[in-house]
Motif scaffolding. Structure first.
Motif, PDB file in Angstrom:
ATOM      1  N   VAL A 620     -53.375  30.069   3.176  1.00 54.00           N
ATOM      2  CA  VAL A 620     -54.609  29.411   2.750  1.00 54.00           C
ATOM      3  C   VAL A 620     -55.184  28.537   3.861  1.00 54.00           C
ATOM      4  CG1 VAL A 620     -55.597  27.752   1.126  1.00 54.00           C
ATOM      5  CG2 VAL A 620     -54.001  29.489   0.320  1.00 54.00           C
ATOM      6  N   ARG A 621     -54.337  27.721   4.482  1.00 53.15           N
ATOM      7  CA  ARG A 621     -54.846  26.797   5.506  1.00 53.15           C
ATOM      8  C   ARG A 621     -55.244  27.520   6.791  1.00 53.15           C
ATOM      9  NH1 ARG A 621     -56.633  25.008   9.161  1.00 53.15           N
ATOM     10  NH2 ARG A 621     -56.529  22.955  10.145  1.00 53.15           N
ATOM     11  N   ASN A 622     -54.443  28.517   7.217  1.00 51.06           N
ATOM     12  CA  ASN A 622     -54.672  29.140   8.516  1.00 51.06           C
ATOM     13  C   ASN A 622     -55.208  30.562   8.448  1.00 51.06           C
ATOM     14  OD1 ASN A 622     -53.735  26.840   9.884  1.00 51.06           O
ATOM     15  ND2 ASN A 622     -51.617  27.504   9.700  1.00 51.06           N
ATOM     16  N   GLY A 623     -55.165  31.195   7.261  1.00 52.58           N
ATOM     17  CA  GLY A 623     -55.710  32.542   7.121  1.00 52.58           C
ATOM     18  C   GLY A 623     -54.937  33.608   7.865  1.00 52.58           C
ATOM     19  N   PHE A 624     -53.632  33.402   8.088  1.00 52.72           N
ATOM     20  CA  PHE A 624     -52.849  34.342   8.881  1.00 52.72           C
ATOM     21  C   PHE A 624     -52.508  35.594   8.092  1.00 52.72           C
ATOM     22  CE2 PHE A 624     -51.067  30.557  11.448  1.00 52.72           C
ATOM     23  CZ  PHE A 624     -52.147  30.614  12.313  1.00 52.72           C
ATOM     24  N   ASP A 625     -52.284  36.700   8.827  1.00 49.14           N
ATOM     25  CA  ASP A 625     -51.865  37.935   8.187  1.00 49.14           C
ATOM     26  C   ASP A 625     -50.352  37.944   7.991  1.00 49.14           C
ATOM     27  OD1 ASP A 625     -50.689  38.601  10.656  1.00 49.14           O
ATOM     28  OD2 ASP A 625     -52.384  39.836  11.276  1.00 49.14           O
ATOM     29  N   ARG A 626     -49.868  38.975   7.349  1.00 48.28           N
ATOM     30  CA  ARG A 626     -48.457  39.047   6.962  1.00 48.28           C
ATOM     31  C   ARG A 626     -47.531  38.966   8.174  1.00 48.28           C
ATOM     32  NH1 ARG A 626     -44.425  42.903   6.277  1.00 48.28           N
ATOM     33  NH2 ARG A 626     -43.070  42.594   4.449  1.00 48.28           N
ATOM     34  N   GLU A 627     -47.840  39.732   9.222  1.00 51.57           N
ATOM     35  CA  GLU A 627     -46.954  39.749  10.383  1.00 51.57           C
ATOM     36  C   GLU A 627     -46.929  38.403  11.088  1.00 51.57           C
ATOM     37  OE1 GLU A 627     -44.860  42.190  10.969  1.00 51.57           O
ATOM     38  OE2 GLU A 627     -45.701  43.020   9.134  1.00 51.57           O
ATOM     39  N   LYS A 628     -48.056  37.713  11.123  1.00 54.81           N
ATOM     40  CA  LYS A 628     -48.084  36.390  11.763  1.00 54.81           C
ATOM     41  C   LYS A 628     -47.267  35.393  10.947  1.00 54.81           C
ATOM     42  CE  LYS A 628     -49.665  33.116  14.559  1.00 54.81           C
ATOM     43  NZ  LYS A 628     -51.112  32.960  14.814  1.00 54.81           N
ATOM     44  N   VAL A 629     -47.370  35.453   9.629  1.00 54.36           N
ATOM     45  CA  VAL A 629     -46.598  34.540   8.784  1.00 54.36           C
ATOM     46  C   VAL A 629     -45.098  34.785   8.967  1.00 54.36           C
ATOM     47  CG1 VAL A 629     -46.102  33.828   6.418  1.00 54.36           C
ATOM     48  CG2 VAL A 629     -48.459  34.294   7.105  1.00 54.36           C
ATOM     49  N   LEU A 630     -44.694  36.051   9.014  1.00 54.30           N
ATOM     50  CA  LEU A 630     -43.281  36.364   9.223  1.00 54.30           C
ATOM     51  C   LEU A 630     -42.813  35.884  10.590  1.00 54.30           C
ATOM     52  CD1 LEU A 630     -43.066  39.958   7.700  1.00 54.30           C
ATOM     53  CD2 LEU A 630     -42.098  37.859   6.758  1.00 54.30           C
ATOM     54  N   TYR A 631     -43.661  36.048  11.595  1.00 54.27           N
ATOM     55  CA  TYR A 631     -43.312  35.587  12.943  1.00 54.27           C
ATOM     56  C   TYR A 631     -43.076  34.082  12.951  1.00 54.27           C
ATOM     57  CZ  TYR A 631     -44.060  34.279  17.838  1.00 54.27           C
ATOM     58  OH  TYR A 631     -43.939  33.732  19.093  1.00 54.27           O
ATOM     59  N   LEU A 632     -43.965  33.340  12.311  1.00 51.84           N
ATOM     60  CA  LEU A 632     -43.810  31.886  12.272  1.00 51.84           C
ATOM     61  C   LEU A 632     -42.606  31.464  11.451  1.00 51.84           C
ATOM     62  CD1 LEU A 632     -47.544  30.790  11.881  1.00 51.84           C
ATOM     63  CD2 LEU A 632     -46.130  30.707  13.940  1.00 51.84           C
ATOM     64  N   ALA A 633     -42.330  32.194  10.373  1.00 52.45           N
ATOM     65  CA  ALA A 633     -41.172  31.859   9.541  1.00 52.45           C
ATOM     66  C   ALA A 633     -39.876  31.961  10.332  1.00 52.45           C
ATOM     67  CB  ALA A 633     -41.125  32.766   8.314  1.00 52.45           C
ATOM     68  N   LYS A 634     -39.826  32.902  11.275  1.00 55.16           N
ATOM     69  CA  LYS A 634     -38.631  33.031  12.107  1.00 55.16           C
ATOM     70  C   LYS A 634     -38.474  31.857  13.062  1.00 55.16           C
ATOM     71  CE  LYS A 634     -38.734  38.106  12.024  1.00 55.16           C
ATOM     72  NZ  LYS A 634     -38.940  39.336  12.814  1.00 55.16           N
ATOM     73  N   GLN A 635     -39.559  31.147  13.334  1.00 54.84           N
ATOM     74  CA  GLN A 635     -39.510  30.008  14.248  1.00 54.84           C
ATOM     75  C   GLN A 635     -39.168  28.701  13.540  1.00 54.84           C
ATOM     76  OE1 GLN A 635     -40.137  30.647  17.551  1.00 54.84           O
ATOM     77  NE2 GLN A 635     -40.542  32.787  17.055  1.00 54.84           N
ATOM     78  N   ALA A 636     -39.244  28.713  12.214  1.00 59.35           N
ATOM     79  CA  ALA A 636     -39.068  27.484  11.442  1.00 59.35           C
ATOM     80  C   ALA A 636     -37.607  27.278  11.049  1.00 59.35           C
ATOM     81  CB  ALA A 636     -39.951  27.521  10.190  1.00 59.35           C
ATOM     82  N   ILE A 647     -36.725  36.663   3.525  1.00 58.02           N
ATOM     83  CA  ILE A 647     -38.022  36.082   3.860  1.00 58.02           C
ATOM     84  C   ILE A 647     -39.143  37.078   3.585  1.00 58.02           C
ATOM     85  CG2 ILE A 647     -39.450  35.237   5.766  1.00 58.02           C
ATOM     86  CD1 ILE A 647     -36.930  34.016   6.975  1.00 58.02           C
ATOM     87  N   GLU A 648     -38.940  38.331   3.987  1.00 52.88           N
ATOM     88  CA  GLU A 648     -39.971  39.351   3.778  1.00 52.88           C
ATOM     89  C   GLU A 648     -40.211  39.604   2.294  1.00 52.88           C
ATOM     90  OE1 GLU A 648     -39.901  42.955   6.002  1.00 52.88           O
ATOM     91  OE2 GLU A 648     -38.953  42.023   7.731  1.00 52.88           O
ATOM     92  N   SER A 649     -39.139  39.739   1.526  1.00 51.94           N
ATOM     93  CA  SER A 649     -39.305  40.035   0.100  1.00 51.94           C
ATOM     94  C   SER A 649     -39.955  38.867  -0.635  1.00 51.94           C
ATOM     95  CB  SER A 649     -37.957  40.389  -0.534  1.00 51.94           C
ATOM     96  OG  SER A 649     -37.054  39.303  -0.467  1.00 51.94           O
ATOM     97  N   THR A 650     -39.614  37.629  -0.221  1.00 48.92           N
ATOM     98  CA  THR A 650     -40.228  36.461  -0.855  1.00 48.92           C
ATOM     99  C   THR A 650     -41.704  36.371  -0.495  1.00 48.92           C
ATOM    100  OG1 THR A 650     -38.096  35.298  -0.691  1.00 48.92           O
ATOM    101  CG2 THR A 650     -40.027  33.975  -1.206  1.00 48.92           C
ATOM    102  N   LEU A 651     -42.049  36.698   0.750  1.00 48.01           N
ATOM    103  CA  LEU A 651     -43.457  36.702   1.149  1.00 48.01           C
ATOM    104  C   LEU A 651     -44.238  37.751   0.370  1.00 48.01           C
ATOM    105  CD1 LEU A 651     -45.855  35.879   2.866  1.00 48.01           C
ATOM    106  CD2 LEU A 651     -44.989  37.367   4.690  1.00 48.01           C
ATOM    107  N   ASP A 652     -43.647  38.919   0.177  1.00 49.40           N
ATOM    108  CA  ASP A 652     -44.335  39.962  -0.579  1.00 49.40           C
ATOM    109  C   ASP A 652     -44.528  39.537  -2.028  1.00 49.40           C
ATOM    110  OD1 ASP A 652     -44.482  41.498   1.681  1.00 49.40           O
ATOM    111  OD2 ASP A 652     -42.745  42.731   1.203  1.00 49.40           O
ATOM    112  N   GLN A 653     -43.524  38.869  -2.581  1.00 50.17           N
ATOM    113  CA  GLN A 653     -43.666  38.378  -3.954  1.00 50.17           C
ATOM    114  C   GLN A 653     -44.745  37.304  -4.031  1.00 50.17           C
ATOM    115  OE1 GLN A 653     -41.057  36.910  -7.787  1.00 50.17           O
ATOM    116  NE2 GLN A 653     -40.000  37.266  -5.874  1.00 50.17           N
TER     117      GLN A 653
END
Length: 696
Positions: A620-636, A647-653
């Motif tokens: 919502v805040r950054n408007g990122f696509d799925r692959e970008k969100v997954l990439y950032l999640a790996k950095q957190a 992480i992927e299954s939770t994002l899809d849900q």
């Protein structure tokens, strides 16, 4: 698109997008919009190398050492770094200027193998004048010179003695190394989707910095080559300028300042290098006077990653940014770098990716944030109370869980501020088939210790009567006229853990809301994370007269309750609030386990809320696509450890639930916005209820 905005777009092209007539090596028109940097990650390095005043050869050696070891897309050196800023009247000597020009060409040659764009400060003879300029180098070629627009000639600065500021009469190009090179303060450099605007030191400290015009013309990475000396309090001012300019321009800002190798006859330069992005400081280097050990550092640098996709998103959604085009009369020439190989996003980012973007990591900041949020929530409710009769009962369903506890704490603040008696708050407990002794005890103690009016309405008989009226068999259990609440509860408690019945849950939730609505002015308790996931029963806990929790994410609710416990209460009440904060999150609509414990654990059903809140912010805040969100999640770094599959299954849900439940958000009650993310359909998030999640 409205006609005014369409006309503004035409003006932008006419005013700001003039192409420069330069040799083909500088042009890359066919790839103007090519995405070079994966996920928009653009790595920048700001460095203050070891400086030998008046010796360009030594200075180039120091810069080449940094360039060869750097793995960056952009390298920025300070103002007049080639000679040293403090050369004084030596700037009038031909031998120094000859050496500077010779070494600048050698710097270009020696950096030929570097894929980075390099920006370095140098003196440059232009016609009969000497100018303080930034030279832009890429793959062994000098592709542009940008002169300083504003020269400080006050207090300790005397640049007007040696240099001339840029002016409308400047030539469009200069000959350097036998080649024409674009020249002027009207140059912008395109490096894939990174668009570079350059200003020099004092330019930033003026009422109308050139970087503001550059940003409107499309520059999203602003560069400042500086020589800012250290005086008491100046570092904080410098940080504020860089941060605020990056925020006003919705851009990255890379600031490299001269270091302690400069002459110290009268001044000390600290080597303060800063990198900011849209109002936030991403990183800063050591500097002289920062209080760290060792106190003296000869060379400083800071390397960070800028997120160009985030900047692009914010420029798209902030309409007033485009509106500035109508007030801009400057014309810019655009230089395009060529032969840009695609850059793979780094495996490890050189910037902090906050796993809990709604929760400040520093305890002092968290405390201030919680206090501010309580004030905003309470102020919203106080205003709403001013529109009601003082005799109006405020009804809250008290479950002994986090959300209802937070709503009650806010209500206490509000009635105290409005000078209403606390007894005007009616805390209603409504035990059902899933209520546990633990939460019921917490709810009863909370009502007792806060001094509000308490009521208990048993809903199981009402639910049983509803099941009969509907002809429904709860969790597959057949009921008849002989079935009692006790016999049904006994059978329910024996059901397996995976038993499910949506009607069984919804009946309980809607009966509770009916009772609340018929009792008084209902204060909603549902939080923003539940709204995002649709984790509510439509026209049940989904509805109220006013919801003070509407923009509070679940990961922050627990901290707010703990904050209230530690700052507004003492003794038993403090202990009680911490007990509630430690309780597993559950709607308690399914029967408890055989031992009476909570069996319906929300996070076990839909995934961890810390993941969902992370996804919510990035989507919502950054408007990122799925692959970008997954990439950032790996950095957190999350509180718990999750494998990539989880992480992927939770994002899809999250995506499925977020898209499918917009219909619930389209009719949520009023409530105060407290942060940068809100899902209110009246202001912040408007989305069709039947949008297709599969595109995401």
């Amino acid at each position: 698109m409205g006609s005014r905005r369409a006309e503004g777009g035409t003006l932008q092209c006419r005013r700001l997008c003039h192409q420069i007539n330069v040799p083909p090596i500088y042009r890359d028109d066919l790839h103007h919009d090519t995405e070079v940097f994966e996920h928009g990650i653009f790595r920048v390095l700001a460095a203050a190398p070891s400086v030998t005043v008046g010796n360009p050869q030594e200075n180039v050696d120091a810069m080449v050492s940094i360039i060869e070891s750097a793995k960056s897309d952009l390298i920025v050196f300070p103002e007049l770094a080639l000679t040293g800023y403090t050369c004084g009247d030596l700037f009038g000597c031909k031998w120094l200027l000859d050496a500077a020009e010779r070494q600048l060409q050698l710097l270009a040659d020696r950096s030929r193998k570097s894929p980075a764009a390099i920006v370095v400060g140098t003196p440059l003879r232009v016609q009969d004048s000497l100018m303080n300029v930034a030279a832009v180098i890429h793959q062994g070629t000098i592709i542009g010179f940008v002169p300083k627009s504003f020269l400080p000639t006050y207090r300790e600065f005397y640049e007007g003695r040696h240099f001339r500021a840029s002016s409308p009469g400047d030539p469009n190009e200069v000959h350097f190394g036998g080649q024409p090179v674009p020249f002027g303060s009207d140059l912008i450099f395109h490096f894939g989707e990174a668009v570079l605007g350059i200003e020099i030191c004092e330019d930033l400290w003026t009422p109308l910095p050139p970087s503001g015009y550059q940003a409107v013309a499309g520059a999203n990475v602003l560069i400042n080559l500086s020589a800012s000396n250290e005086t008491i309090g100046k570092a904080e001012w410098r940080r504020d300028l860089v941060r605020s300019q990056s925020g006003r321009c919705i851009a990255g800002y890379v600031y490299a300042s001269a270091g302690p190798g400069e002459s110290t006859s009268d001044l000390v330069f600290g080597g303060h290098c800063l990198i900011a992005e849209n109002g936030s400081l991403v990183g800063q280097s050591r500097r002289i006077g920062d209080g760290q050990s060792p106190a003296y550092v000869n060379q400083t640098e800071i390397c960070c990653d800028l997120d160009l996709q985030r900047l692009a998103h914010d420029r798209r959604v902030v309409g007033s940014f485009d509106d500035a085009i109508d007030h801009t009369v400057r014309t810019f020439r655009h230089v395009h770098l060529q032969k840009l190989a695609e850059r793979t996003a780094p495996a490890t980012l050189k910037r902090h990716v906050d796993a809990h973007p709604f929760v400040p990591s520093k305890s002092e900041e968290l405390s201030d944030r919680c206090a501010e949020i309580f004030a905003v929530q309470s102020a919203g409710l106080v205003k709403r109370l001013s529109c009601l009769s003082p005799s109006t009962p405020l009804a809250i369903g008290i479950s002994g869980g986090l959300d209802s506890t937070l709503a009650l704490l806010v209500a206490l603040h509000a009635v105290d501020a409005a000078k209403w008696p606390r007894s005007s708050i009616i805390g209603i407990t409504m035990p059902g088939f899933g209520t546990t002794k633990h939460t019921k005890t917490s709810a009863d103690l909370l009502i007792e210790q806060t001094g509000i009016t308490g009521e208990c309405i048993e809903i199981r008989q009402l639910c049983l009567d509803t099941f009969r009226s509907l002809g429904h068999s709860p969790l597959g259990i057949t009921i008849d006229d002989q079935t009692t609440v006790e016999s049904l509860q006994t059978q329910l408690n024996q059901m397996p853990d995976d038993a499910a019945d949506l009607t069984f849950e919804n009946v309980q939730a809607r009966i509770r809301t009916m009772l609340l609505m018929n009792r008084g002015f209902v204060l909603g308790t549902g939080d923003m994370s539940e709204q995002a996931l649709g984790w509510s029963t439509y026209n049940a806990d989904h509805m109220s007269m006013y919801n003070v929790n509407t923009s509070i994410p679940k990961t922050l609710v627990r901290f707010l309750v703990r904050f209230a416990a530690d700052h507004h209460f003492t003794g038993e009440t403090t202990e009680l609030l911490h007990r509630i904060a430690d309780t597993p999150i559950s709607p308690e609509l399914l029967p408890p386990g055989p031992d009476g414990s909570i069996r319906q654990n929300t996070e076990a059903s839909i995934g961890a809320y810390e993941l969902h809140d992370f996804f919510l912010y990035q989507f919502v805040r950054n408007g990122f696509d799925r692959e970008k969100v997954l990439y950032l999640a790996k950095q957190a770094t999350f509180d718990s450890t999750y494998d990539a599959k989880t992480i992927e299954s939770t994002l899809d849900q999250f995506a499925v639930r977020f898209f499918r439940n917009q219909f619930k958000r389209n009719c949520v009650p009023d409530g105060p916005k407290v942060g940068s993310v809100s899902l209110s359909p009246r202001g912040d998030w408007r989305m069709p209820s039947d949008a297709d999640h599969r595109a995401f």
